[in-house]
Design a protein around this motif. Structure first.
Motif, PDB file in Angstrom:
ATOM      1  N   GLU A   1       0.813  -1.239   0.000  1.00 47.95           N
ATOM      2  CA  GLU A   1       0.000   0.000   0.000  1.00 47.95           C
ATOM      3  C   GLU A   1       0.840   1.281   0.000  1.00 47.95           C
ATOM      4  OE1 GLU A   1      -3.354   0.722  -0.200  1.00 47.95           O
ATOM      5  OE2 GLU A   1      -3.784  -1.388  -0.576  1.00 47.95           O
ATOM      6  N   HIS A   2       1.997   1.232   0.678  1.00 49.32           N
ATOM      7  CA  HIS A   2       2.862   2.418   0.750  1.00 49.32           C
ATOM      8  C   HIS A   2       3.288   2.912  -0.649  1.00 49.32           C
ATOM      9  CE1 HIS A   2       6.029   5.150   1.883  1.00 49.32           C
ATOM     10  NE2 HIS A   2       6.956   4.384   1.362  1.00 49.32           N
ATOM     11  N   SER A   3       3.187   2.014  -1.634  1.00 47.90           N
ATOM     12  CA  SER A   3       3.563   2.383  -3.007  1.00 47.90           C
ATOM     13  C   SER A   3       2.781   3.596  -3.504  1.00 47.90           C
ATOM     14  CB  SER A   3       3.287   1.224  -3.959  1.00 47.90           C
ATOM     15  OG  SER A   3       3.793   0.020  -3.466  1.00 47.90           O
ATOM     16  N   LEU A   4       1.557   3.749  -3.013  1.00 49.40           N
ATOM     17  CA  LEU A   4       0.728   4.879  -3.475  1.00 49.40           C
ATOM     18  C   LEU A   4       1.389   6.213  -3.102  1.00 49.40           C
ATOM     19  CD1 LEU A   4      -2.767   3.433  -2.516  1.00 49.40           C
ATOM     20  CD2 LEU A   4      -1.915   3.811  -4.845  1.00 49.40           C
ATOM     21  N   ASP A   5       1.991   6.267  -1.920  1.00 50.28           N
ATOM     22  CA  ASP A   5       2.705   7.494  -1.513  1.00 50.28           C
ATOM     23  C   ASP A   5       3.916   7.723  -2.403  1.00 50.28           C
ATOM     24  OD1 ASP A   5       0.939   7.649   0.623  1.00 50.28           O
ATOM     25  OD2 ASP A   5       2.258   6.505   1.955  1.00 50.28           O
ATOM     26  N   LYS A   6       4.574   6.619  -2.795  1.00 49.32           N
ATOM     27  CA  LYS A   6       5.758   6.760  -3.663  1.00 49.32           C
ATOM     28  C   LYS A   6       5.374   7.299  -5.047  1.00 49.32           C
ATOM     29  CE  LYS A   6       9.257   3.789  -3.373  1.00 49.32           C
ATOM     30  NZ  LYS A   6       9.978   2.509  -3.338  1.00 49.32           N
ATOM     31  N   VAL A   7       4.215   6.886  -5.531  1.00 50.70           N
ATOM     32  CA  VAL A   7       3.745   7.384  -6.836  1.00 50.70           C
ATOM     33  C   VAL A   7       3.556   8.901  -6.757  1.00 50.70           C
ATOM     34  CG1 VAL A   7       1.858   7.361  -8.513  1.00 50.70           C
ATOM     35  CG2 VAL A   7       2.636   5.207  -7.496  1.00 50.70           C
ATOM     36  N   VAL A   8       2.933   9.349  -5.683  1.00 51.46           N
ATOM     37  CA  VAL A   8       2.684  10.794  -5.515  1.00 51.46           C
ATOM     38  C   VAL A   8       4.014  11.547  -5.414  1.00 51.46           C
ATOM     39  CG1 VAL A   8       1.689  12.519  -3.936  1.00 51.46           C
ATOM     40  CG2 VAL A   8       0.419  10.408  -4.455  1.00 51.46           C
ATOM     41  N   GLU A   9       4.945  10.981  -4.660  1.00 52.05           N
ATOM     42  CA  GLU A   9       6.259  11.611  -4.488  1.00 52.05           C
ATOM     43  C   GLU A   9       7.016  11.670  -5.821  1.00 52.05           C
ATOM     44  OE1 GLU A   9      10.236  11.015  -1.784  1.00 52.05           O
ATOM     45  OE2 GLU A   9       8.520   9.733  -1.363  1.00 52.05           O
ATOM     46  N   LEU A  10       6.929  10.588  -6.573  1.00 55.67           N
ATOM     47  CA  LEU A  10       7.609  10.544  -7.871  1.00 55.67           C
ATOM     48  C   LEU A  10       6.991  11.562  -8.831  1.00 55.67           C
ATOM     49  CD1 LEU A  10       9.624   9.312  -9.882  1.00 55.67           C
ATOM     50  CD2 LEU A  10       7.999   7.422 -10.239  1.00 55.67           C
ATOM     51  N   ARG A  11       5.688  11.675  -8.808  1.00 53.80           N
ATOM     52  CA  ARG A  11       5.016  12.660  -9.674  1.00 53.80           C
ATOM     53  C   ARG A  11       5.525  14.068  -9.343  1.00 53.80           C
ATOM     54  NH1 ARG A  11       3.882  12.343 -14.190  1.00 53.80           N
ATOM     55  NH2 ARG A  11       2.430  10.612 -14.030  1.00 53.80           N
ATOM     56  N   GLN A  12       5.700  14.341  -8.044  1.00 52.55           N
ATOM     57  CA  GLN A  12       6.206  15.660  -7.629  1.00 52.55           C
ATOM     58  C   GLN A  12       7.632  15.882  -8.144  1.00 52.55           C
ATOM     59  OE1 GLN A  12       5.660  15.393  -3.388  1.00 52.55           O
ATOM     60  NE2 GLN A  12       3.508  16.023  -3.492  1.00 52.55           N
ATOM     61  N   LEU A  13       8.474  14.852  -8.037  1.00 50.65           N
ATOM     62  CA  LEU A  13       9.862  14.964  -8.507  1.00 50.65           C
ATOM     63  C   LEU A  13       9.899  15.227 -10.016  1.00 50.65           C
ATOM     64  CD1 LEU A  13      12.963  14.648  -7.877  1.00 50.65           C
ATOM     65  CD2 LEU A  13      12.680  12.213  -8.417  1.00 50.65           C
ATOM     66  N   ILE A  14       9.052  14.521 -10.758  1.00 49.53           N
ATOM     67  CA  ILE A  14       8.993  14.676 -12.219  1.00 49.53           C
ATOM     68  C   ILE A  14       8.578  16.109 -12.569  1.00 49.53           C
ATOM     69  CG2 ILE A  14       7.635  13.975 -14.252  1.00 49.53           C
ATOM     70  CD1 ILE A  14       7.753  11.078 -13.104  1.00 49.53           C
ATOM     71  N   LYS A  15       7.573  16.590 -11.863  1.00 45.55           N
ATOM     72  CA  LYS A  15       7.059  17.941 -12.120  1.00 45.55           C
ATOM     73  C   LYS A  15       8.119  19.001 -11.773  1.00 45.55           C
ATOM     74  CE  LYS A  15       2.790  20.462 -11.522  1.00 45.55           C
ATOM     75  NZ  LYS A  15       1.742  20.786 -10.584  1.00 45.55           N
ATOM     76  N   ALA A  16       8.738  18.840 -10.630  1.00 50.92           N
ATOM     77  CA  ALA A  16       9.708  19.834 -10.150  1.00 50.92           C
ATOM     78  C   ALA A  16      10.932  19.928 -11.046  1.00 50.92           C
ATOM     79  CB  ALA A  16      10.129  19.471  -8.731  1.00 50.92           C
ATOM     80  N   THR A  17      11.288  18.828 -11.696  1.00 48.77           N
ATOM     81  CA  THR A  17      12.512  18.822 -12.502  1.00 48.77           C
ATOM     82  C   THR A  17      12.225  19.005 -13.999  1.00 48.77           C
ATOM     83  OG1 THR A  17      12.348  16.415 -12.624  1.00 48.77           O
ATOM     84  CG2 THR A  17      13.784  17.329 -10.909  1.00 48.77           C
ATOM     85  N   GLY A  18      10.963  19.000 -14.381  1.00 51.02           N
ATOM     86  CA  GLY A  18      10.616  19.119 -15.799  1.00 51.02           C
ATOM     87  C   GLY A  18      10.937  17.846 -16.567  1.00 51.02           C
ATOM     88  N   SER A  19      11.056  16.727 -15.846  1.00 51.78           N
ATOM     89  CA  SER A  19      11.329  15.439 -16.496  1.00 51.78           C
ATOM     90  C   SER A  19      10.094  14.996 -17.296  1.00 51.78           C
ATOM     91  CB  SER A  19      11.650  14.400 -15.416  1.00 51.78           C
ATOM     92  OG  SER A  19      11.523  13.094 -15.927  1.00 51.78           O
ATOM     93  N   LYS A  20      10.347  14.197 -18.354  1.00 46.86           N
ATOM     94  CA  LYS A  20       9.233  13.679 -19.156  1.00 46.86           C
ATOM     95  C   LYS A  20       8.969  12.207 -18.840  1.00 46.86           C
ATOM     96  CE  LYS A  20       9.134  16.993 -22.846  1.00 46.86           C
ATOM     97  NZ  LYS A  20      10.192  17.907 -22.402  1.00 46.86           N
ATOM     98  N   ALA A  21       9.565  11.717 -17.761  1.00 47.15           N
ATOM     99  CA  ALA A  21       9.459  10.286 -17.437  1.00 47.15           C
ATOM    100  C   ALA A  21       8.019   9.855 -17.161  1.00 47.15           C
ATOM    101  CB  ALA A  21      10.332   9.965 -16.231  1.00 47.15           C
TER     102      ALA A  21
END
Ligand code: DX5
Ligand code: ZN
Length: 214
Positions: free
Chosen positions: A148-168
């Motif tokens: 279940e903790h994976s859901l928090d990781k998805v949100v965190e990863l989305r934030q990292l992608i947005k903050a860095t302008g990554s297209k991942a």
């Protein structure tokens, strides 16, 4: 939603029929799990099976290497015509070099994180990768329960992608089913890998269709 059914859960006694089903279905990619019995406590299938699949599969190949020193096989995976090569963060000493070598070989590069590896470890490569694969179970086996903790990781990863302008893109793998898939979609996932949920179903194409609609 991009859907990448995992062949690990297929019936290997009728592999060509299983591939035909994938070809007919709305699946976007075919996810192929390679295990070496060292990086993970299991061995799946290798190049003889991949070479047999290559000419009959019409969907792009999403290859997930659960092996040590995956960089040794970049050329061989490229020969297979793979669209995406997923290497584990935990298996790559020189990840930056490996990502560039995957690109030079003409493939898209994805980095995979085990459930115990934090998202912040990707800060220095996130702009270089085409996709991040978050393991939502410990790799090695199909049919395990979603962490279940994976859901928090998805949100965190989305934030990292947005903050860095990554297209991942964000892909998740393990325990994806009727209950977890909508939560993952809501959390911001782009690609769902599903093994047992698709291949063990009576009507696999309908399960794929259902995931596509998320
Ligand atoms: C597990 C593999 C998965 C596996 C998922 O190590 O990476 O791709 O096939 O299986 P399910 O969807 O059954 O959890
Ligand atoms: Zn996988």
């Amino acid at each position: 939603m991009i859907v990448s059914p995992s062949l690990l859960a297929a019936d290997f006694t009728r592999l060509s029929e299983e591939i035909d089903m994938i070809n007919r279905s709305e699946a976007d990619w075919l996810h192929l799990d390679i295990m070496d019995g060292v990086f993970v406590p299991n061995i799946s299938f290798g190049f003889s099976v991949l070479d047999a699949i290559k000419p009959i599969c019409k969907k792009p190949l999403d290859v997930h290497l659960m092996i040590v020193e995956p960089e040794k096989f970049i050329g061989r995976i490229a020969e297979l015509g793979a669209m995406m090569m997923n290497v584990h963060y935990e298996a790559c000493t020189h990840l930056n070099r490996t990502i560039h070598e995957i690109h030079e070989a003409g493939m898209k590069a994805a980095v995979t994180l085990n459930p115990s590896t934090p998202v912040c470890m990707l800060a220095d490569v996130i702009k270089d990768v085409d996709m991040v694969l978050l393991m939502t179970v410990n790799p090695g086996f199909g049919g395990q329960s979603f962490i279940e903790h994976s859901l928090d990781k998805v949100v965190e990863l989305r934030q990292l992608i947005k903050a860095t302008g990554s297209k991942a893109l964000i892909e998740v793998d393990g325990g994806v089913n009727k209950t977890t898939a909508p939560k993952l979609a809501e959390a911001g996932v782009d690609v769902l890998v599903a093994g047992s949920y698709v291949f063990k179903a009576e009507k696999p194409e309908e399960k794929i269709k259902e995931l596509k609609q998320l």
